[in-house]
Design an enzyme around this catalytic site. Sequence first.
Site, PDB file in Angstrom:
ATOM      1  N   ARG A 275       0.827  -1.204   0.000  1.00  0.00           N
ATOM      2  CA  ARG A 275       0.000   0.000   0.000  1.00  0.00           C
ATOM      3  C   ARG A 275       0.864   1.258   0.000  1.00  0.00           C
ATOM      4  NH1 ARG A 275      -3.496  -1.158   3.797  1.00  0.00           N
ATOM      5  NH2 ARG A 275      -5.189  -1.737   2.392  1.00  0.00           N
ATOM      6  N   ALA A 276       2.002   1.219   0.700  1.00  0.00           N
ATOM      7  CA  ALA A 276       2.867   2.398   0.762  1.00  0.00           C
ATOM      8  C   ALA A 276       3.381   2.773  -0.616  1.00  0.00           C
ATOM      9  CB  ALA A 276       4.034   2.142   1.712  1.00  0.00           C
TER      10      ALA A 276
END
Length: 710
Positions: A275-276
């Site tokens: 997700r980062a």
Amino acid sequence: MSTPYPFTAVVGQTDLRLALLLNAVSPAVGGVLVRGEKGTAKSTAVRALSALLPQVDVVPGCRFSCAPAAPDPGCPDGPHESGPGGARPARMVELPVGASEDRLVGALDIERALAEGVKAFEPGLLADAHRGILYVDEVNLLHDHLIDLLLDAAAMGASYVEREGVSVRHAARFLLVGTMNPEEGELRPQLLDRFGLTVEVAASREPAQRVEVVRRRLSYEDDPAGFAARWSGDESEVRARVVAARALLPQVRLGDNALLQIAATCAGFEVDGMRADIVMARTATALAAWAGRTAVLKEDVRQAALLALPHRRRRNPFDAPGLDEDKLDEILDRFPDEEPENDPDPEPDPGTDPEPGPDGGPENPQGPDDGGGGPDGGGGVPPQGGEPQDAQPPADPAEAPANSPEAPRQPSAQEAGGPEQAAVRADEPFRTRMLSVPGLGEGAAGRRSRARTAHGRTTGAQRPRGQLTKLHLAATVHAAAPHQKARGRTGRGLVVRKDDLRQATREGREGNLVLFVVDASGSMAARQRMSAVKGAVLSLLLDAYQRRDKVGLVTFRGAAAELALPPTSSVDTAAARLEKLPTGGRTPLASGLLKAHEVLRIERLRDPSRRPLLVVVTDGRATSAGAVGGDPRELTTRSARLLAAEGVASVVVDCESGPVRLGLAGALAADLGGPAVTLDGLRADSLAGLVKDVRTAVTTSASHTTRRAA
């Protein structure tokens, strides 16, 4: 309706303003979590953002804000006919901390659904926030199940309401913004990860900036409309820039080199999951569009990392969020920047403030320097990973200088019964055994003790008190069935009336108030022993964080007991106080118990539904009666029995060590009416705990066999 404070009038807070504007340009970034102390313009900046968003085209009369050009085919108010739509300002919807699940996602009329088969749906806040902003103040205090619903809707772009086989779905795409004060407790790491960006804010220490904050606040309060009018030009400029950046966003090129920089940065900082990487890519693209460029540069990737990674670096609740900027630069320097392709001149960075005007008016829209604040306090952001240049007052009164008015009076060595010893570091924390309050409570949802809660396994049914939220279908049918003939039933449908409805009763887990009473006397002061004790308490604090408890810390040494930390949801604050805990002196065990009794009495008035769990960490020795006087052992016994008589659930962590054991901690546990557990037995995987569990099982089995034989 009151005039909101202008966004461009907020002094300083560069990172906060930039993060909010990037989400306005690209809502796919995933929202913003704003962390900071009280009075730092967090709420003011968020509430002012909605005025900068473009107007929204909607289908007239649609309660779910469908777009005329592409209405939601599954809209509960649909299907919508093609035609001209209307325009309205973007909404800023605020979710109260105490909101119910039905208020958030909406509610179905269960009576009409059962009797008529009609989906009579009342939209909730998620429907109101569609294509706007959903703001959660003090998001760290929101119940876990509401946060799960909220973040699921934010991730899927839709809200689903399920009630006993009847379901409604509607679009719910919004800009999610949460604010919180870390002193009141942290969010769970998995929830932190669901926010796209995070920003740390703090109050400015520069007198000139603080003066500007006060000047603007007073001017706004004297004439809100006139103050807003003076800033209308700056507001229009920023609004136009947001519209232009949105239009440019699809043309921004995220090259392979920028993607490599993003991937290397996330890998270098050992960020979990992917997700980062995705959030950084979207943020860097939005930064390029905000600057008026069609190519992502290294500076965009660097700024995206500073906004998207700090809160994803935490490994436990005692780690402070942050990012090593030197390491970040080292990673990015491995990749040469790409040449921009025919980009227009970039706009000035939103964090670059013009020269201040004489009266802080619109010619100085951001105030002097970068560290001011908004109308409710203001504050600057220290350099990422560093500290403000000016010295700050210590957070712990025990750290204040001796001549400071905040510094508490320290007892002399003679009063304390011995010299004070320096604080020692705690051993590494470990996973602890489950400690819980017996019985069935009705407190706030958590993960420790059994309780009647809104979520959990169904255990029965009752008549609803107020609005029906969780229908018990079988009990409702059972209540309505005997009356069908009298009600003139002729068709296949069941004739259901309001009196037939039954509410499901559910059993789950609650959070408790875990009050630690820690012996810091000379008998505990052996360096290796106190390190083990602190490690055990730190482990229990970590367990309390995971189980959503409030915690408090009472210490006793010398001649008295002290409330080192009033009950709070911030376990990292408790860990910081524990780390600095000095030791030495006599042992006023009774004073510690009486102080705990006083704290619990006050908390019972503040939050009567939250049940306490008292954890006494001591070797059981009592060598001082404190200010009360008398025999220390007798006073300790009376104090413990006072707590037991009031039904306080207690656990004694026996810290006695050595070949000769007096068993005083066990006697204290008997007086408190609770169990005693050794430091080694506190571990979830300890051999002692395993042997004890097996011995209990064998004893129980033997007892049953004896009764059957008799």
